[in-house]
Design a protein around this motif. Sequence first.
Motif, mmCIF file in Angstrom:
data_model
loop_
_atom_site.group_PDB
_atom_site.id
_atom_site.type_symbol
_atom_site.label_atom_id
_atom_site.label_comp_id
_atom_site.label_asym_id
_atom_site.label_seq_id
_atom_site.Cartn_x
_atom_site.Cartn_y
_atom_site.Cartn_z
ATOM 1 N N SER A 109 39.273 50.675 39.293
ATOM 2 C CA SER A 109 40.319 50.308 39.543
ATOM 3 C C SER A 109 40.812 48.688 39.424
ATOM 4 C CB SER A 109 40.596 50.586 41.258
ATOM 5 O OG SER A 109 39.668 49.830 42.033
ATOM 6 N N GLY A 110 39.574 47.874 39.320
ATOM 7 C CA GLY A 110 39.898 46.469 38.916
ATOM 8 C C GLY A 110 39.411 45.740 40.494
ATOM 9 N N LYS A 111 38.586 46.553 41.115
ATOM 10 C CA LYS A 111 38.106 45.980 42.693
ATOM 11 C C LYS A 111 37.497 44.420 42.231
ATOM 12 C CE LYS A 111 36.189 48.980 44.708
ATOM 13 N NZ LYS A 111 34.458 48.738 44.757
ATOM 14 N N THR A 113 37.318 42.416 39.838
ATOM 15 C CA THR A 113 38.006 41.459 39.025
ATOM 16 C C THR A 113 39.181 40.827 40.219
ATOM 17 O OG1 THR A 113 37.867 42.683 37.314
ATOM 18 C CG2 THR A 113 39.359 41.029 37.067
ATOM 19 N N LYS A 117 39.635 37.162 41.727
ATOM 20 C CA LYS A 117 40.979 36.371 41.412
ATOM 21 C C LYS A 117 41.649 36.048 42.938
ATOM 22 C CE LYS A 117 42.526 39.503 37.961
ATOM 23 N NZ LYS A 117 43.798 40.697 37.647
ATOM 24 N N GLN A 144 28.056 41.963 38.525
ATOM 25 C CA GLN A 144 29.150 41.399 38.021
ATOM 26 C C GLN A 144 29.803 40.409 38.977
ATOM 27 O OE1 GLN A 144 31.752 44.636 37.628
ATOM 28 N NE2 GLN A 144 33.256 43.509 36.522
ATOM 29 N N THR A 251 47.043 46.670 40.205
ATOM 30 C CA THR A 251 46.045 46.012 38.997
ATOM 31 C C THR A 251 46.658 46.520 37.567
ATOM 32 O OG1 THR A 251 44.399 47.183 38.578
ATOM 33 C CG2 THR A 251 43.942 45.484 40.285
ATOM 34 N N LYS A 252 46.337 45.885 36.702
ATOM 35 C CA LYS A 252 46.504 46.231 35.210
ATOM 36 C C LYS A 252 48.187 46.542 34.789
ATOM 37 C CE LYS A 252 41.926 48.396 35.610
ATOM 38 N NZ LYS A 252 41.165 49.559 35.169
ATOM 39 N N ASP A 254 50.034 44.526 33.299
ATOM 40 C CA ASP A 254 50.121 44.225 31.943
ATOM 41 C C ASP A 254 49.625 44.937 30.949
ATOM 42 O OD1 ASP A 254 47.427 43.535 32.953
ATOM 43 O OD2 ASP A 254 46.999 43.022 31.169
ATOM 44 N N GLY A 277 48.087 42.476 39.896
ATOM 45 C CA GLY A 277 46.965 41.978 38.921
ATOM 46 C C GLY A 277 47.621 42.119 37.286
ATOM 47 N N VAL A 278 47.810 41.007 36.405
ATOM 48 C CA VAL A 278 48.477 41.111 35.209
ATOM 49 C C VAL A 278 47.429 40.537 34.057
ATOM 50 C CG1 VAL A 278 50.897 40.746 36.201
ATOM 51 C CG2 VAL A 278 49.674 38.808 35.927
ATOM 52 N N GLU A 280 42.912 40.034 33.023
ATOM 53 C CA GLU A 280 41.593 40.031 33.185
ATOM 54 C C GLU A 280 40.940 38.468 33.817
ATOM 55 O OE1 GLU A 280 39.143 42.811 30.677
ATOM 56 O OE2 GLU A 280 40.852 42.012 29.146
HETATM 57 P P1 GDP Z 1 35.835 47.905 39.537
HETATM 58 O O1 GDP Z 1 34.831 49.020 39.096
HETATM 59 O O2 GDP Z 1 36.819 48.614 40.518
HETATM 60 O O3 GDP Z 1 35.258 46.839 40.221
HETATM 61 O O4 GDP Z 1 36.550 47.255 38.315
HETATM 62 P P2 GDP Z 1 36.514 45.851 37.538
HETATM 63 O O5 GDP Z 1 37.000 44.757 38.403
HETATM 64 O O6 GDP Z 1 35.409 45.790 36.751
HETATM 65 O O7 GDP Z 1 37.664 46.071 36.225
HETATM 66 C C1 GDP Z 1 37.579 47.246 35.433
HETATM 67 C C2 GDP Z 1 38.196 46.648 34.178
HETATM 68 O O8 GDP Z 1 39.541 46.479 34.481
HETATM 69 C C3 GDP Z 1 37.612 45.583 33.615
HETATM 70 O O9 GDP Z 1 37.511 45.556 32.227
HETATM 71 C C4 GDP Z 1 38.601 44.489 34.086
HETATM 72 O O10 GDP Z 1 38.621 43.511 33.283
HETATM 73 C C5 GDP Z 1 39.826 45.280 33.925
HETATM 74 N N1 GDP Z 1 40.896 44.775 34.681
HETATM 75 C C6 GDP Z 1 40.871 44.366 36.087
HETATM 76 N N2 GDP Z 1 42.221 44.011 36.380
HETATM 77 C C7 GDP Z 1 42.830 43.873 35.438
HETATM 78 C C8 GDP Z 1 44.319 43.559 35.243
HETATM 79 O O11 GDP Z 1 44.952 43.288 35.898
HETATM 80 N N3 GDP Z 1 44.813 43.565 33.908
HETATM 81 C C9 GDP Z 1 44.037 44.173 32.656
HETATM 82 N N4 GDP Z 1 44.473 44.045 31.493
HETATM 83 N N5 GDP Z 1 42.792 44.445 33.082
HETATM 84 C C10 GDP Z 1 42.061 44.522 34.342
#
Ligand code: GDP
Length: 298
Positions: A109-111, A113, A117, A144, A251-252, A254, A277-278, A280
């Motif tokens: 989900s972007g946790k 990252t 941030k 990571q 997140t994501k 963008d 989140g907009v 990486e």
């Molecule tokens: P986790 O498994 O939930 O910890 O997810 P990650 O933080 O590893 O993120 C998964 C992927 O989504 C990675 O490739 C990140 O770079 C990407 N990502 C996370 N947040 C964003 C965002 O706001 N925008 C974009 N474009 N990519 C994002």
Amino acid sequence: WHDRLLGGFRKTSDRLIGNLAGLSAARLDDSTLDEIEEALIASDLGPQTAARIRTRLADGAYERNMEELGIRLVVSEEIEKVLEKVAQPLEIDAFPRPQVILVIGVNGSGKTTTIAKLAKTLVDQDYGVMLCAGDTFRAAAIGQLQTWADRVGVPLVRGSEGGDAAGIVFEAVKQATATGIDVLIVDTAGRLQNKRELMDELAKIRRVLGRLNPESPHDVVLVLDATTGQNALSQIEVFKEVAGVTGLVMTKLDGTARGGVLVAAAEKYRLPIHAIGVGEQADDLRPFDANEVARIIS
Ligand code: GDP
């Protein structure tokens, strides 16, 4: 940063404007209203918001000859009304310190990252920040998080793969307290495949934290991936049940045309939305501003 936020919502904005294109409200008969309502639902705004906008248009609140632009104005105003109730930055106000922020969400989900941030944002505001690798299930997750901790320049408390998550969280709070840390951000596992196990693990973390300080965790922030659209809503449902949720970060934005789901989530759950989140990079977390978002979508 307005341009970058606009960039973050570009696809969502294009989708919404595209879906409304050609729907002139000069004559608001039932079939036009139906089409508008469908266009709003297709834009992920959710049935409640779509129905309210329809009612407002039908009520003739806007009697003037309303062309497409007029519809967009009404949509934008309604979006703002929904979002302004939930736009709420994360407050750092715990006393005694540290403030403990539990970050939850499904893998991918972007946790991680978002944690990076958030850490960067708080460091920039001169808070002492520490991270804790509470997802002991995936070795990659720990690695990571270490990379991000080094990049942002904050300490990380980590255990070994397969270790006891609650034990590591306990250790992190001890270290954070001893070193005068303001904010401890805890990563957690996101394996929804085994809901029972996840629920037990999060409950155990909460018990350990609560024993150290009854107010802790001060925040339970759910990270949602906007690209999953309406799926994000069912994740809110599940995580409310397994962990209790005090606020959201989406997140994501963008990379998706489905950012309208922010509105659907706000309308349905009324949970505070802290940030979005907009991108990486570590500085791609934006404060959530209802007016800015509404204007961009319009
Ligand atoms: P986790 O498994 O939930 O910890 O997810 P990650 O933080 O590893 O993120 C998964 C992927 O989504 C990675 O490739 C990140 O770079 C990407 N990502 C996370 N947040 C964003 C965002 O706001 N925008 C974009 N474009 N990519 C994002």
